[in-house]
Design a protein around this motif. Structure first.
Motif, PDB file in Angstrom:
ATOM      1  N   ARG A 113      32.117 -31.390  -2.460  1.00 30.84           N
ATOM      2  CA  ARG A 113      32.534 -29.841  -2.422  1.00 30.84           C
ATOM      3  C   ARG A 113      31.764 -28.819  -2.094  1.00 30.84           C
ATOM      4  NH1 ARG A 113      32.315 -25.929  -5.729  1.00 30.84           N
ATOM      5  NH2 ARG A 113      34.258 -24.599  -6.402  1.00 30.84           N
ATOM      6  N   SER A 114      30.452 -29.431  -2.507  1.00 32.47           N
ATOM      7  CA  SER A 114      29.116 -28.413  -1.902  1.00 32.47           C
ATOM      8  C   SER A 114      29.093 -28.263  -0.527  1.00 32.47           C
ATOM      9  CB  SER A 114      27.953 -28.719  -2.549  1.00 32.47           C
ATOM     10  OG  SER A 114      27.891 -28.849  -4.166  1.00 32.47           O
ATOM     11  N   TRP A 132      31.441 -29.150   1.836  1.00 28.45           N
ATOM     12  CA  TRP A 132      32.684 -28.142   2.187  1.00 28.45           C
ATOM     13  C   TRP A 132      32.431 -26.740   2.252  1.00 28.45           C
ATOM     14  CZ3 TRP A 132      33.099 -32.460   3.935  1.00 28.45           C
ATOM     15  CH2 TRP A 132      33.648 -33.561   3.447  1.00 28.45           C
ATOM     16  N   LEU A 133      31.874 -26.230   1.343  1.00 24.93           N
ATOM     17  CA  LEU A 133      31.762 -24.757   1.109  1.00 24.93           C
ATOM     18  C   LEU A 133      30.745 -24.363   1.893  1.00 24.93           C
ATOM     19  CD1 LEU A 133      32.159 -22.210  -0.727  1.00 24.93           C
ATOM     20  CD2 LEU A 133      30.518 -23.076  -2.351  1.00 24.93           C
ATOM     21  N   VAL A 134      29.704 -24.937   1.872  1.00 23.00           N
ATOM     22  CA  VAL A 134      28.686 -24.638   2.983  1.00 23.00           C
ATOM     23  C   VAL A 134      29.096 -24.834   4.579  1.00 23.00           C
ATOM     24  CG1 VAL A 134      26.373 -25.171   3.775  1.00 23.00           C
ATOM     25  CG2 VAL A 134      26.694 -25.352   1.166  1.00 23.00           C
ATOM     26  N   ALA A 135      29.829 -25.824   4.673  1.00 20.32           N
ATOM     27  CA  ALA A 135      30.408 -25.865   6.248  1.00 20.32           C
ATOM     28  C   ALA A 135      30.938 -24.622   6.389  1.00 20.32           C
ATOM     29  CB  ALA A 135      31.232 -27.073   6.439  1.00 20.32           C
ATOM     30  N   ALA A 136      32.075 -24.136   5.677  1.00 20.69           N
ATOM     31  CA  ALA A 136      33.008 -23.133   5.801  1.00 20.69           C
ATOM     32  C   ALA A 136      32.228 -21.720   5.779  1.00 20.69           C
ATOM     33  CB  ALA A 136      33.924 -23.181   4.812  1.00 20.69           C
ATOM     34  N   MET A 137      31.082 -21.512   4.824  1.00 19.31           N
ATOM     35  CA  MET A 137      30.712 -20.251   4.907  1.00 19.31           C
ATOM     36  C   MET A 137      29.142 -20.107   5.532  1.00 19.31           C
ATOM     37  SD  MET A 137      31.487 -19.412   0.763  1.00 19.31           S
ATOM     38  CE  MET A 137      31.266 -17.459   1.057  1.00 19.31           C
ATOM     39  N   THR A 138      28.809 -21.055   6.585  1.00 18.88           N
ATOM     40  CA  THR A 138      27.718 -21.062   7.346  1.00 18.88           C
ATOM     41  C   THR A 138      28.073 -21.249   8.786  1.00 18.88           C
ATOM     42  OG1 THR A 138      26.877 -23.258   6.885  1.00 18.88           O
ATOM     43  CG2 THR A 138      26.151 -21.201   5.245  1.00 18.88           C
ATOM     44  N   GLY A 139      29.094 -21.928   8.889  1.00 21.05           N
ATOM     45  CA  GLY A 139      29.450 -22.610  10.427  1.00 21.05           C
ATOM     46  C   GLY A 139      28.604 -23.752  10.732  1.00 21.05           C
ATOM     47  N   ARG A 176      27.059 -16.885  -3.276  1.00 18.13           N
ATOM     48  CA  ARG A 176      28.173 -18.035  -3.455  1.00 18.13           C
ATOM     49  C   ARG A 176      27.488 -19.338  -3.051  1.00 18.13           C
ATOM     50  NH1 ARG A 176      34.611 -19.148  -2.961  1.00 18.13           N
ATOM     51  NH2 ARG A 176      34.486 -21.077  -4.328  1.00 18.13           N
ATOM     52  N   VAL A 177      27.251 -19.386  -1.667  1.00 25.16           N
ATOM     53  CA  VAL A 177      26.574 -20.456  -1.153  1.00 25.16           C
ATOM     54  C   VAL A 177      25.004 -20.789  -1.898  1.00 25.16           C
ATOM     55  CG1 VAL A 177      25.372 -21.200   0.941  1.00 25.16           C
ATOM     56  CG2 VAL A 177      27.555 -20.211   1.040  1.00 25.16           C
ATOM     57  N   GLY A 178      24.263 -19.830  -2.159  1.00 23.22           N
ATOM     58  CA  GLY A 178      23.203 -19.979  -2.663  1.00 23.22           C
ATOM     59  C   GLY A 178      23.474 -20.635  -4.211  1.00 23.22           C
ATOM     60  N   ARG A 179      24.354 -19.926  -4.989  1.00 22.16           N
ATOM     61  CA  ARG A 179      24.472 -20.683  -6.426  1.00 22.16           C
ATOM     62  C   ARG A 179      24.975 -22.000  -6.043  1.00 22.16           C
ATOM     63  NH1 ARG A 179      27.131 -15.512  -7.086  1.00 22.16           N
ATOM     64  NH2 ARG A 179      29.277 -16.502  -6.851  1.00 22.16           N
ATOM     65  N   GLU A 180      25.850 -22.399  -5.031  1.00 19.91           N
ATOM     66  CA  GLU A 180      26.501 -23.943  -5.164  1.00 19.91           C
ATOM     67  C   GLU A 180      25.307 -24.688  -4.689  1.00 19.91           C
ATOM     68  OE1 GLU A 180      29.061 -26.558  -5.214  1.00 19.91           O
ATOM     69  OE2 GLU A 180      29.568 -24.584  -5.379  1.00 19.91           O
ATOM     70  N   LEU A 181      24.401 -24.278  -3.807  1.00 25.56           N
ATOM     71  CA  LEU A 181      23.357 -25.137  -3.321  1.00 25.56           C
ATOM     72  C   LEU A 181      22.188 -25.371  -4.818  1.00 25.56           C
ATOM     73  CD1 LEU A 181      22.437 -24.069   0.333  1.00 25.56           C
ATOM     74  CD2 LEU A 181      23.404 -26.374  -0.524  1.00 25.56           C
ATOM     75  N   GLU A 182      22.183 -24.349  -5.397  1.00 19.13           N
ATOM     76  CA  GLU A 182      21.256 -24.411  -6.611  1.00 19.13           C
ATOM     77  C   GLU A 182      22.057 -25.508  -7.663  1.00 19.13           C
ATOM     78  OE1 GLU A 182      18.379 -24.283  -9.216  1.00 19.13           O
ATOM     79  OE2 GLU A 182      18.285 -23.370  -7.305  1.00 19.13           O
TER      80      GLU A 182
END
Length: 401
Positions: A205-206, A208-215, A263-269
């Motif tokens: 899940r983390s 997929w989110l990073v992929a979609a919001m960082t490319g 949001r990406v920062g929180r997810e990676l944390e």
């Protein structure tokens, strides 16, 4: 008389004539009379030229007899690519082109390297196209063939390269249709039920989110390390690409950095807190559960299962998340040059596939004014009524009468 170097034959004068000795293509030696010597005969330089001409003919005969196979030339190319330090993905691709397409065709035709001409190459390309291969794939296969014959030209196996790359245009990235997940579909994916068969879901899940919001590309995600996450500047440093389980440089050949949203920062944390045993700087962010390197096939399969659980189209692939980033950035008005930098495109033409999603300021108003008169006439015809402006004009004409 001075001794000649090995392989250049032997020149000598006997009974008033010049003789040349050398070796034939079958390995046997010859001793041939070159012409009379003396004051009225051949000079030594002329005899040397005559011997060199004979040796050149014998050398040409040797090359014609010892034909080089396409398989041998392909092997030479692979050795050269590896010696020059080409990327693993490049070498693997060339091996695949040789094994699947090039060698089977030319072996079936029983053609040696010296016998391949432009007509034969054209037949080969036509067969590749009839198989329904993607134009870019066809171009890549022919590029491998071109590299093979460039090597043959260098080694003097052939005089000219019979492969004309300009005759096999690659597909235009700027005109192809792309697939991506809308933001609503992305949220549906992230809210999908965890996979009961594995423990991968929080990590996936983390990712997929990073992929979609960082490319980031899949290989770049798999090569991301905790030292690449800059919490202070809120950026991801992309300096490594995982290809077939091996570390390589990013596809464009150079490093880059991409901004992180909150949001990406929180997810990676949160993900960092879950990786209790693998939080060192050099540990992989999205490695295996035991900290090792992931191969691309495994996350691809899990992504397909996640799509199914989310009720989304199964035709999507992980790379579509990268397209989600590109289309979303373009739609928000971010410049194409900035998108190119963030996505790591070496060619700006690749970035232009997202240009159709960029907002066009004032264009709607411009085209509205351009077709205003047509729109009014069309409306009058459809409703059987006159526009207010035209009614005023009719009244004015009546008053004038």
């Amino acid at each position: 008389m001075a001794k000649r170097s090995y392989g250049t034959g032997h020149l000598h004068e006997k009974h008033g004539s010049w003789y040349g000795q050398g070796r034939r293509s079958d390995g046997s030696q010859f001793n041939r009379k070159l012409g009379p010597g003396g004051r009225n005969g051949l000079s030594k330089k002329e005899a040397e030229r005559a011997l060199r001409a004979i040796l050149a003919d014998e050398s040409a005969s040797i090359r014609a007899t010892a034909r080089t196979s396409v398989e041998d030339l392909g092997s030479r190319l692979i050795v050269r690519l590896e010696a020059r330090g080409r990327k693993t993905s490049h070498v693997r691709g060339a091996r695949s082109h040789l094994r699947v397409h090039i060698e089977p065709y030319f072996v079936r035709q029983e053609l040696a390297v010296e016998q391949v001409d432009e007509t034969e190459v054209a037949r080969f390309v036509a067969i590749l196209r009839r198989r329904g291969l993607n134009p870019k794939t066809v171009h890549n296969i022919v590029a491998t063939l071109h590299a093979m014959f460039a090597l043959a030209v260098r080694d003097k196996l052939v005089v000219a390269n019979p492969v004309d790359l300009s005759a096999v245009p690659a597909s235009s990235n700027s005109s192809r249709r792309i697939r991506f997940l809308t933001l609503a579909e992305l949220e549906a994916l992230l809210r999908a039920e965890p996979d009961p068969m594995t423990d991968w879901w929080p990590r996936d899940r983390s990712m997929w989110l990073v992929a979609a919001m960082t490319g980031l590309r899949l290989g770049e995600l798999l090569g991301l390390r905790w030292c690449d996450v800059d919490w202070t500047a809120m950026r991801l440093r992309v300096s490594e690409n995982m290809v077939h389980g091996e570390s390589a440089t990013p596809k464009s050949g150079k490093s880059r950095s991409v901004p992180m949203t909150d949001r990406v920062g929180r997810e990676l944390e949160l993900h960092f807190q879950r990786c209790l045993d693998f939080q060192a700087d050099e540990e992989l962010v999205f490695g295996r559960l035991d900290g090792g390197r992931q191969l691309p096939a495994a996350p691809l399969k899990r992504f397909k299962r996640a799509l199914k659980r989310a009720g989304l189209a199964s035709t999507h692939v992980i790379h579509d998340l990268r397209h989600t980033f590109g289309t979303t950035c373009a739609a928000s008005g971010i410049s194409m040059r900035t998108v190119q930098e963030w996505m790591g495109h070496a060619d700006f033409q690749t970035t232009l596939i997202y240009a159709a999603y960029a907002p066009a300021t004032h264009e709607r108003e411009w085209i509205g004014r351009a077709f205003a008169e047509y729109d009014t006439a069309e409306g009058r015809e459809a409703n059987g009524k006159q526009s207010p402006a035209n009614s005023d004009q009719e009244e004015q004409r009546g008053t004038a009468r």
